[in-house]
Design a protein around this motif. Sequence first.
Motif, PDB file in Angstrom:
ATOM      1  N   VAL A 127       0.856  -1.191   0.000  1.00 14.16           N
ATOM      2  CA  VAL A 127       0.000   0.000   0.000  1.00 14.16           C
ATOM      3  C   VAL A 127       0.892   1.241   0.000  1.00 14.16           C
ATOM      4  N   ILE A 138      -0.763  14.213   8.811  1.00 12.96           N
ATOM      5  CA  ILE A 138      -2.052  13.635   8.470  1.00 12.96           C
ATOM      6  C   ILE A 138      -3.161  14.315   9.272  1.00 12.96           C
ATOM      7  N   VAL A 192       1.144   4.282   1.042  1.00 15.01           N
ATOM      8  CA  VAL A 192       0.862   5.358   2.000  1.00 15.01           C
ATOM      9  C   VAL A 192       1.772   5.160   3.214  1.00 15.01           C
ATOM     10  N   PRO A 193       1.949   6.187   4.033  1.00 17.18           N
ATOM     11  CA  PRO A 193       2.711   5.995   5.274  1.00 17.18           C
ATOM     12  C   PRO A 193       2.014   4.961   6.151  1.00 17.18           C
ATOM     13  N   LYS A 194       2.808   4.097   6.779  1.00 17.23           N
ATOM     14  CA  LYS A 194       2.242   3.008   7.577  1.00 17.23           C
ATOM     15  C   LYS A 194       2.897   2.964   8.955  1.00 17.23           C
TER      16      LYS A 194
END
Length: 96
Positions: free
Chosen positions: A36, A95, A38-40
């Motif tokens: 994915v 975010i 996105v930042p995780k």
Amino acid sequence: MNWKADPQASSLILSSPTFVLTVNRYSGLSKRFLGVPVPKLLLLAGTDRLDKDLTIGQMQGKFQMKVLPAGHAIHEDEPDKFCEALDGFLTRFRIA
């Protein structure tokens, strides 16, 4: 050998007197998590259960990992540390 499907757990079990193999909905989950774009953040109670894909991904910096001294339910056992880790992650990546 017997094949048995368990619709409640979304799993397939192959069993014999000396061998049991379980394939379930979690198969390949680490690769999907890493894929994915996105930042995780991965919050863990311990690193002893990391699989090969997560270990390599963590070394490559594909996600942020935080180990908290807790049991199975990290958010219930250590709510303050859980919130601090989440807040730090959200602030770091702007975010929230």
